[in-house]
Scaffold this motif. Structure first.
Motif, mmCIF file in Angstrom:
data_model
loop_
_atom_site.group_PDB
_atom_site.id
_atom_site.type_symbol
_atom_site.label_atom_id
_atom_site.label_comp_id
_atom_site.label_asym_id
_atom_site.label_seq_id
_atom_site.Cartn_x
_atom_site.Cartn_y
_atom_site.Cartn_z
ATOM 1 N N GLN A 1 -48.446 -43.646 -3.989
ATOM 2 C CA GLN A 1 -48.930 -42.289 -3.781
ATOM 3 C C GLN A 1 -48.038 -41.247 -4.461
ATOM 4 O O GLN A 1 -46.818 -41.365 -4.486
ATOM 5 C CB GLN A 1 -49.011 -41.977 -2.303
ATOM 6 N N ILE A 2 -48.681 -40.241 -5.024
ATOM 7 C CA ILE A 2 -47.948 -39.161 -5.677
ATOM 8 C C ILE A 2 -48.087 -37.882 -4.858
ATOM 9 O O ILE A 2 -49.192 -37.501 -4.469
ATOM 10 C CB ILE A 2 -48.477 -38.928 -7.113
ATOM 11 N N GLN A 3 -46.952 -37.270 -4.564
ATOM 12 C CA GLN A 3 -46.962 -36.033 -3.803
ATOM 13 C C GLN A 3 -46.320 -34.920 -4.623
ATOM 14 O O GLN A 3 -45.240 -35.112 -5.180
ATOM 15 C CB GLN A 3 -46.154 -36.255 -2.521
ATOM 16 N N ILE A 4 -46.989 -33.781 -4.691
ATOM 17 C CA ILE A 4 -46.449 -32.623 -5.416
ATOM 18 C C ILE A 4 -46.348 -31.465 -4.431
ATOM 19 O O ILE A 4 -47.320 -31.141 -3.748
ATOM 20 C CB ILE A 4 -47.354 -32.227 -6.601
ATOM 21 N N HIS B 1 -43.992 -36.870 -16.018
ATOM 22 C CA HIS B 1 -43.552 -37.465 -14.755
ATOM 23 C C HIS B 1 -44.705 -38.027 -13.913
ATOM 24 O O HIS B 1 -44.718 -39.195 -13.553
ATOM 25 C CB HIS B 1 -42.753 -36.418 -13.963
ATOM 26 N N VAL B 2 -45.696 -37.155 -13.641
ATOM 27 C CA VAL B 2 -46.781 -37.565 -12.738
ATOM 28 C C VAL B 2 -47.644 -38.661 -13.369
ATOM 29 O O VAL B 2 -47.956 -39.663 -12.736
ATOM 30 C CB VAL B 2 -47.631 -36.337 -12.322
ATOM 31 N N VAL B 3 -47.996 -38.488 -14.657
ATOM 32 C CA VAL B 3 -48.837 -39.491 -15.318
ATOM 33 C C VAL B 3 -47.975 -40.608 -15.907
ATOM 34 O O VAL B 3 -48.254 -41.793 -15.725
ATOM 35 C CB VAL B 3 -49.716 -38.844 -16.422
ATOM 36 N N GLY B 4 -46.886 -40.241 -16.603
ATOM 37 C CA GLY B 4 -46.106 -41.233 -17.338
ATOM 38 C C GLY B 4 -44.937 -41.853 -16.571
ATOM 39 O O GLY B 4 -44.350 -42.830 -17.030
ATOM 40 N N GLY B 5 -44.571 -41.268 -15.448
ATOM 41 C CA GLY B 5 -43.478 -41.824 -14.648
ATOM 42 C C GLY B 5 -42.087 -41.476 -15.166
ATOM 43 O O GLY B 5 -41.083 -41.994 -14.670
ATOM 44 N N LYS B 6 -42.006 -40.596 -16.188
ATOM 45 C CA LYS B 6 -40.709 -40.267 -16.767
ATOM 46 C C LYS B 6 -40.292 -38.845 -16.367
ATOM 47 O O LYS B 6 -40.995 -37.876 -16.672
ATOM 48 C CB LYS B 6 -40.806 -40.382 -18.309
ATOM 49 N N ILE B 7 -39.138 -38.735 -15.716
ATOM 50 C CA ILE B 7 -38.657 -37.439 -15.227
ATOM 51 C C ILE B 7 -38.349 -36.493 -16.391
ATOM 52 O O ILE B 7 -37.803 -36.918 -17.415
ATOM 53 C CB ILE B 7 -37.397 -37.647 -14.347
ATOM 54 N N VAL B 8 -38.707 -35.205 -16.244
ATOM 55 C CA VAL B 8 -38.415 -34.204 -17.288
ATOM 56 C C VAL B 8 -37.015 -33.637 -16.997
ATOM 57 O O VAL B 8 -36.859 -32.670 -16.252
ATOM 58 C CB VAL B 8 -39.461 -33.065 -17.278
ATOM 59 N N ASP B 9 -35.995 -34.250 -17.602
ATOM 60 C CA ASP B 9 -34.599 -33.964 -17.243
ATOM 61 C C ASP B 9 -34.201 -32.486 -17.344
ATOM 62 O O ASP B 9 -33.502 -31.975 -16.483
ATOM 63 C CB ASP B 9 -33.649 -34.804 -18.107
ATOM 64 N N ASP B 10 -34.632 -31.805 -18.412
ATOM 65 C CA ASP B 10 -34.153 -30.443 -18.620
ATOM 66 C C ASP B 10 -34.728 -29.431 -17.629
ATOM 67 O O ASP B 10 -34.280 -28.283 -17.573
ATOM 68 C CB ASP B 10 -34.397 -29.977 -20.065
ATOM 69 N N LEU B 11 -35.697 -29.831 -16.837
ATOM 70 C CA LEU B 11 -36.250 -28.901 -15.830
ATOM 71 C C LEU B 11 -35.729 -29.201 -14.416
ATOM 72 O O LEU B 11 -35.975 -28.452 -13.480
ATOM 73 C CB LEU B 11 -37.795 -28.974 -15.825
ATOM 74 N N VAL B 12 -35.010 -30.315 -14.282
ATOM 75 C CA VAL B 12 -34.533 -30.723 -12.950
ATOM 76 C C VAL B 12 -33.411 -29.797 -12.505
ATOM 77 O O VAL B 12 -32.538 -29.425 -13.303
ATOM 78 C CB VAL B 12 -34.023 -32.187 -12.997
ATOM 79 N N ILE B 13 -33.432 -29.412 -11.220
ATOM 80 C CA ILE B 13 -32.285 -28.673 -10.687
ATOM 81 C C ILE B 13 -31.575 -29.565 -9.667
ATOM 82 O O ILE B 13 -32.207 -30.333 -8.966
ATOM 83 C CB ILE B 13 -32.666 -27.302 -10.063
ATOM 84 N N GLU B 14 -30.262 -29.421 -9.632
ATOM 85 C CA GLU B 14 -29.476 -30.279 -8.734
ATOM 86 C C GLU B 14 -29.464 -29.658 -7.347
ATOM 87 O O GLU B 14 -29.432 -28.456 -7.182
ATOM 88 C CB GLU B 14 -28.030 -30.390 -9.248
ATOM 89 N N ASP B 15 -29.497 -30.506 -6.355
ATOM 90 C CA ASP B 15 -29.464 -30.049 -4.968
ATOM 91 C C ASP B 15 -28.087 -29.504 -4.631
ATOM 92 O O ASP B 15 -27.097 -30.100 -4.985
ATOM 93 C CB ASP B 15 -29.803 -31.232 -4.048
#
Lengths: 122, 183
Positions: A29-32, A108-122
């Motif tokens: 399951q994919i959750q957004i 990410h959602v379709v291909g399963g690959k995280i978009v690194d440059d948009l990720v923010i660290e917790d």
């Protein structure tokens, strides 16, 4: 469109949705989740949400849960979008405008690959 | 926020955060009486008198993550700048009702904006909430209730592409008919 006609349409829509659902297999399951607090809305979260729903509609993606949250602790990074695929850890993206939505959805959602440059660290 | 529709998203988010089961959104544009009225009422957790007194103070917020809450104070200021008002009625355990009025033809009145997107987003992302949306311009009216739709879908998610397309059509057409008077 009168009310009765539109409800009759729904029977057909429901069957169409079920057909599409069975035609595609998903990898868990994919959750957004979109941050829709006051700051998020002012930063454009409604357009972000619209872009996500439009992408799902256009690409006919099934079994995706889309939720909103008022929770905000990254004010300067709004709009915030979080993606969870199956039992993988949640990924948090910041400053997600409509173009960033397309990248996140495709990669990410379709291909399963995280978009690194948009990720923010917790 | 540049659109009334964005303020509506903000008000409804408050209702959702207050764990409302029923949320009623009413927009009435009356060109004869020259006012635009907005009402958002819910059956959520409500507020005590003490909190209610401070709700329009920009330096008050019930949240703990940040020290200011600007949603309602900004909307109140915008309404008052257009010869209107904003009032909040609330009681703990019963719910909250926010009423806003603007002078319809005031030069500073913010536009209603993309209310169709606002409504679709809210309905799709909070399927556990019963939403009733009523929009009227003079004697034309559009009513959208998510309950009959959820019943008819019988477990099929609102995020399925065919359902999203359906919701967009129904909501966009309903709003356009009210705004233009064309069927």
């Amino acid at each position: 469109m009168d009310k009765i006609k539109s409800l009759e349409d729904l029977k057909r829509i429901r069957e169409e949705a079920l057909k599409q659902k069975s035609a595609k297999s998903t990898a868990g399951q994919i959750q957004i989740i979109v941050g829709m607090g006051t700051v998020g809305i002012a930063a454009g979260a409604r357009e972000t949400m619209k872009a996500i729903l439009d992408f799902i509609e256009k690409e006919k993606l099934t079994d995706i849960v889309v939720r909103q949250t008022g929770y905000a602790k990254w004010d300067s990074f709004e709009p915030i979008v979080q993606v969870v695929i199956g039992d993988q850890p949640m990924v948090t993206y910041g400053k997600v405008n409509s173009d960033a939505v397309t990248r996140i959805m495709e990669s990410h959602v379709v291909g399963g690959k995280i978009v690194d440059d948009l990720v923010i660290e917790d | 926020m540049r659109e009334l529709a964005l303020h509506i998203t903000d008000l409804v988010e408050n209702s959702i955060a207050a764990k409302s089961q029923n949320i009623h959104i009413v927009i009435r544009e009356d060109n004869t009486a020259n006012h635009l009225r907005l009402l958002v009422s819910d059956d959520g957790s409500g507020m005590t008198e003490e909190v209610l007194e401070r709700i329009t103070d920009p330096f008050y917020t019930s949240r703990t993550t940040r020290k200011v809450g600007l949603g309602i104070p900004l909307l109140k200021a915008a309404a008052e700048a257009c010869n209107g008002f904003l009032t909040v009625e609330s009681s703990p355990g019963k719910g909250t009702k926010v009423s806003v009025e603007f002078q319809q033809d005031h030069i500073d009145r913010m536009p209603l904006g993309d209310i169709a997107t606002t409504i679709r987003n809210l309905i799709v992302c909070s399927p556990e909430v019963h939403f009733k949306f009523e929009y009227s311009v003079d004697d034309r009216q559009f009513i959208f209730d998510n309950q009959p739709i959820l019943q008819e879908l019988d477990g099929v998610s609102l995020t399925e592409p065919a359902v999203l397309a359906y919701l967009k059509t129904v909501i966009n057409n309903g709003i356009a008919e009210v705004q233009t008077g064309n069927n």
